[in-house]
Design an enzyme around this catalytic site. Sequence first.
Site, PDB file in Angstrom:
ATOM      1  N   LYS A 288       0.919  -1.175  -0.079  1.00  0.00           N
ATOM      2  CA  LYS A 288      -0.040  -0.056   0.027  1.00  0.00           C
ATOM      3  C   LYS A 288       0.828   1.319   0.121  1.00  0.00           C
ATOM      4  O   LYS A 288       1.270   1.862   1.213  1.00  0.00           O
ATOM      5  CB  LYS A 288      -0.859  -0.042   1.177  1.00  0.00           C
TER       6      LYS A 288
HETATM    7  C1  LIG Z   1      -6.450  -0.080  -4.014  1.00  0.00           C
HETATM    8  C2  LIG Z   1      -7.045  -0.849  -2.970  1.00  0.00           C
HETATM    9  N1  LIG Z   1      -7.674  -1.873  -3.065  1.00  0.00           N
HETATM   10  C3  LIG Z   1      -8.321  -2.588  -2.294  1.00  0.00           C
HETATM   11  C4  LIG Z   1      -8.463  -1.950  -0.906  1.00  0.00           C
HETATM   12  C5  LIG Z   1      -9.311  -2.583   0.264  1.00  0.00           C
HETATM   13  O1  LIG Z   1      -8.581  -3.120   1.089  1.00  0.00           O
HETATM   14  P1  LIG Z   1      -8.816  -3.088   2.868  1.00  0.00           P
HETATM   15  O2  LIG Z   1      -9.982  -4.193   2.646  1.00  0.00           O
HETATM   16  O3  LIG Z   1      -7.785  -3.933   3.528  1.00  0.00           O
HETATM   17  O4  LIG Z   1      -9.052  -1.844   3.285  1.00  0.00           O
HETATM   18  C6  LIG Z   1      -7.928  -0.735  -0.704  1.00  0.00           C
HETATM   19  C7  LIG Z   1      -8.169   0.018   0.705  1.00  0.00           C
HETATM   20  O5  LIG Z   1      -7.458  -0.056   1.551  1.00  0.00           O
HETATM   21  C8  LIG Z   1      -7.133  -0.184  -1.616  1.00  0.00           C
HETATM   22  O6  LIG Z   1      -6.793   1.126  -1.677  1.00  0.00           O
END
Ligand SMILES: Cc1ncc(COP(=O)(O)O)c(C=O)c1O
Length: 305
Positions: free
Chosen positions: A157
């Site tokens: 991330k």
């Molecule tokens: C690009 C992206 N995909 C998927 C997610 C979903 O991840 P999570 O369920 O861990 O928040 C997020 C959010 O964090 C994201 O920014």
Amino acid sequence: MAPEPYAYFNGDFVPISQAKVSIMTHAFNYGTGCFEGIRGNWNSKEERLYIFRLREHYERLERSCKILKIQLPKSVDQLCDITLELAKRNGYREDMYVRPIAYKGEGVVGVRLHNVSDAFTIFTIPFGNYLDSNNGIRAGTVGWRRVDDCAIPARAKVTGIYINSALAKTEAFENGYDEAIMLTNAGHVSEGSGENIFMVQDGALVTPAPSESILIGITRSSVMQLAREELGIPAIERQIAKSELYSCQEVFMTGTAAHITPVLEVDHRKVGSGAIGPVTKKLMDLYFDVIAGRNKKYIDWCTAV
Ligand SMILES: Cc1ncc(COP(=O)(O)O)c(C=O)c1O
């Protein structure tokens, strides 16, 4: 006037107005940071805030940092404790969001990951709905492709990756949709701008595999476990063709910000009947109880503040 919230910055709790970075910060210049988005959910009956899957978020941050060669200043357990202390000091009585960022800090001009010092901060904000998860949204595929693992690792991330998401989101918005669906370079379904995507097909959940350049969402794995354990619905991780989204029974997106958001239309085609589907509805009912600490079977997913 409400008291000024605190941030965690340079190892201390400081009023957020004092948490300032230099214009020479490496991450500001080059996008060299890793972050998390974590939700605190207010349980009005218990008058208590529950943070959802706190440890799992810091474990993912640790993995992202490893890829970006950033050394976190504390252990995962210590970061969980600091976050709880910050949430306590800020005294929320509503849903809130925690944003830890580990980043390359030192004011140097030079595009690299080595020989640059690391910094870390956390801030929190009150946070209601991000998408219209109650009523559902309209989504559209966009021209921008999801970054490939061999360009920027999507499983990390990374702050700089969100240029990709921002381009996609704005293209979708300007085309009249609520959210974007990004495809991989090979043209398969990847994910939303800040959400994973699922379809319901023949009694199973189907979602793009981690090899499809997705961020491996914590909501995604929570929803797959709830579907399996509580509804007896299996989840299949595989490649998905765009046209499958047009012909499946239900589509929804998942994410910390987006919760579970039903997708009622994709590329101007109704999904199923165009209303929130029965599987999506059952998962939403379960999930909203779980994240606010109301389902005691999953209480170890929640940390009380
Ligand atoms: C690009 C992206 N995909 C998927 C997610 C979903 O991840 P999570 O369920 O861990 O928040 C997020 C959010 O964090 C994201 O920014």
